[in-house]
Design a protein around this motif. Structure first.
Motif, PDB file in Angstrom:
ATOM      1  N   HIS A 127       0.834  -1.200   0.000  1.00 18.00           N
ATOM      2  CA  HIS A 127       0.000   0.000   0.000  1.00 18.00           C
ATOM      3  C   HIS A 127       0.871   1.253   0.000  1.00 18.00           C
ATOM      4  O   HIS A 127       0.613   2.206  -0.734  1.00 18.00           O
ATOM      5  CB  HIS A 127      -0.947   0.017   1.202  1.00 18.00           C
ATOM      6  N   TRP A 128       1.930   1.267   0.802  1.00 17.99           N
ATOM      7  CA  TRP A 128       2.811   2.427   0.866  1.00 17.99           C
ATOM      8  C   TRP A 128       3.466   2.665  -0.488  1.00 17.99           C
ATOM      9  O   TRP A 128       3.520   3.790  -0.979  1.00 17.99           O
ATOM     10  CB  TRP A 128       3.864   2.219   1.958  1.00 17.99           C
ATOM     11  N   SER A 129       3.973   1.603  -1.124  1.00 19.29           N
ATOM     12  CA  SER A 129       4.617   1.738  -2.433  1.00 19.29           C
ATOM     13  C   SER A 129       3.649   2.279  -3.475  1.00 19.29           C
ATOM     14  O   SER A 129       3.996   3.145  -4.271  1.00 19.29           O
ATOM     15  CB  SER A 129       5.174   0.392  -2.912  1.00 19.29           C
ATOM     16  N   PHE A 134       2.236   6.043  -7.124  1.00 20.15           N
ATOM     17  CA  PHE A 134       1.105   6.383  -7.988  1.00 20.15           C
ATOM     18  C   PHE A 134       0.065   7.281  -7.320  1.00 20.15           C
ATOM     19  O   PHE A 134      -1.000   7.499  -7.886  1.00 20.15           O
ATOM     20  CB  PHE A 134       0.396   5.097  -8.450  1.00 20.15           C
ATOM     21  N   SER A 135       0.320   7.745  -6.108  1.00 25.92           N
ATOM     22  CA  SER A 135      -0.647   8.565  -5.353  1.00 25.92           C
ATOM     23  C   SER A 135      -2.019   7.875  -5.322  1.00 25.92           C
ATOM     24  O   SER A 135      -3.051   8.487  -5.569  1.00 25.92           O
ATOM     25  CB  SER A 135      -0.769   9.961  -5.962  1.00 25.92           C
ATOM     26  N   GLU A 136      -1.990   6.584  -5.013  1.00 25.67           N
ATOM     27  CA  GLU A 136      -3.212   5.777  -5.070  1.00 25.67           C
ATOM     28  C   GLU A 136      -4.312   6.307  -4.150  1.00 25.67           C
ATOM     29  O   GLU A 136      -5.486   6.262  -4.505  1.00 25.67           O
ATOM     30  CB  GLU A 136      -2.890   4.326  -4.724  1.00 25.67           C
ATOM     31  N   ASP A 137      -3.947   6.821  -2.985  1.00 26.73           N
ATOM     32  CA  ASP A 137      -4.964   7.333  -2.069  1.00 26.73           C
ATOM     33  C   ASP A 137      -5.689   8.555  -2.625  1.00 26.73           C
ATOM     34  O   ASP A 137      -6.786   8.869  -2.188  1.00 26.73           O
ATOM     35  CB  ASP A 137      -4.342   7.691  -0.708  1.00 26.73           C
ATOM     36  N   GLN A 138      -5.077   9.243  -3.575  1.00 27.30           N
ATOM     37  CA  GLN A 138      -5.684  10.447  -4.151  1.00 27.30           C
ATOM     38  C   GLN A 138      -6.545  10.136  -5.380  1.00 27.30           C
ATOM     39  O   GLN A 138      -7.128  11.037  -5.968  1.00 27.30           O
ATOM     40  CB  GLN A 138      -4.592  11.455  -4.551  1.00 27.30           C
ATOM     41  N   LEU A 171      11.274   4.303  -7.303  1.00 26.30           N
ATOM     42  CA  LEU A 171      10.163   3.878  -8.157  1.00 26.30           C
ATOM     43  C   LEU A 171       9.407   5.061  -8.744  1.00 26.30           C
ATOM     44  O   LEU A 171       9.056   5.065  -9.924  1.00 26.30           O
ATOM     45  CB  LEU A 171       9.204   2.976  -7.368  1.00 26.30           C
ATOM     46  N   ARG A 172       9.148   6.074  -7.921  1.00 27.42           N
ATOM     47  CA  ARG A 172       8.424   7.253  -8.417  1.00 27.42           C
ATOM     48  C   ARG A 172       9.203   7.953  -9.530  1.00 27.42           C
ATOM     49  O   ARG A 172       8.632   8.375 -10.539  1.00 27.42           O
ATOM     50  CB  ARG A 172       8.136   8.220  -7.273  1.00 27.42           C
ATOM     51  N   GLY A 173      10.512   8.052  -9.367  1.00 25.51           N
ATOM     52  CA  GLY A 173      11.352   8.665 -10.399  1.00 25.51           C
ATOM     53  C   GLY A 173      11.326   7.862 -11.690  1.00 25.51           C
ATOM     54  O   GLY A 173      11.271   8.429 -12.788  1.00 25.51           O
TER      55      GLY A 173
END
Length: 194
Positions: A127-129, A134-138, A171-173
């Motif tokens: 979930h954190w990754s 991917f800003s999944e919570d948003q 990963l985000r980069g």
């Protein structure tokens, strides 16, 4: 049913699904453990853990028992049932959670507790990754099966990004560079540095 196999250990599976369960199985497990509680948990193995980390305290009480005959008839590999009651205190806020699970492991509560706790770590890490990358919570996807479809694509993309060795970035980069440059995404997908 939408059950997830979450732990594989020496060819044994543990099947777990958190509350709320929208099916009669949740009610059946809840009634069994209420009945065990009325009998002061006779015949049920118990184990408790207490952790103090990062300004929060957490107590987990694990209960495990042999699967009753009624479950054995419906779920052929089930050998034990379990319940986890978690108390968490962060500052002045107290929260409680109850989870039930079925397992093909024998009803050894310490081993079951280790597997359940390990699963929470994997779930929290995933979930954190997903949230950081991917800003999944948003996510504002709400229509039809869009949430499930988007979540599947995010998990697929996360898996591809984690396996990539062509870029030495977080990963985000990697995700951002792949979106900006076609050569970068091709390198990630093929594993050949551009």
């Amino acid at each position: 049913m939408n059950w997830q196999r979450v732990i594989e250990s020496q060819a044994e599976d543990m099947i777990r699904r958190p509350l709320p369960l929208p099916c009669c199985l949740h009610d059946q497990l809840q009634e069994l453990f209420i009945d065990y509680g009325d009998r002061d948990y006779q015949g049920v193995r118990r184990h408790a853990t207490v952790e103090q980390q990062h300004g929060r305290g957490e107590r987990r009480e694990y209960y495990g028992a042999a699967a009753p005959q009624g479950l054995l008839e419906k779920w052929r590999d089930v050998r034990s049932i379990g319940m986890v009651f978690r108390y968490r205190q962060v500052g002045d806020k107290l929260s409680e959670e109850t989870s039930f699970f079925l397992s093909s492991l024998p009803p050894k509560v310490r081993a079951l507790a280790k597997h359940v706790c390990g699963h929470w770590g994997v779930e929290n890490s995933l979930h954190w990754s997903l949230d950081v990358t991917f800003s999944e919570d948003q996510s504002r996807i709400r229509k039809g099966n869009g949430q499930e479809i988007a979540a599947g694509f995010r998990r697929l993309a996360l898996s591809i990004l984690k396996q990539d060795t062509t870029l030495k970035e977080p990963l985000r980069g990697k995700r951002l560079r792949a979106g900006w440059n076609n050569d970068t995404i091709q390198a990630i997908l093929t594993g050949i540095a551009a």
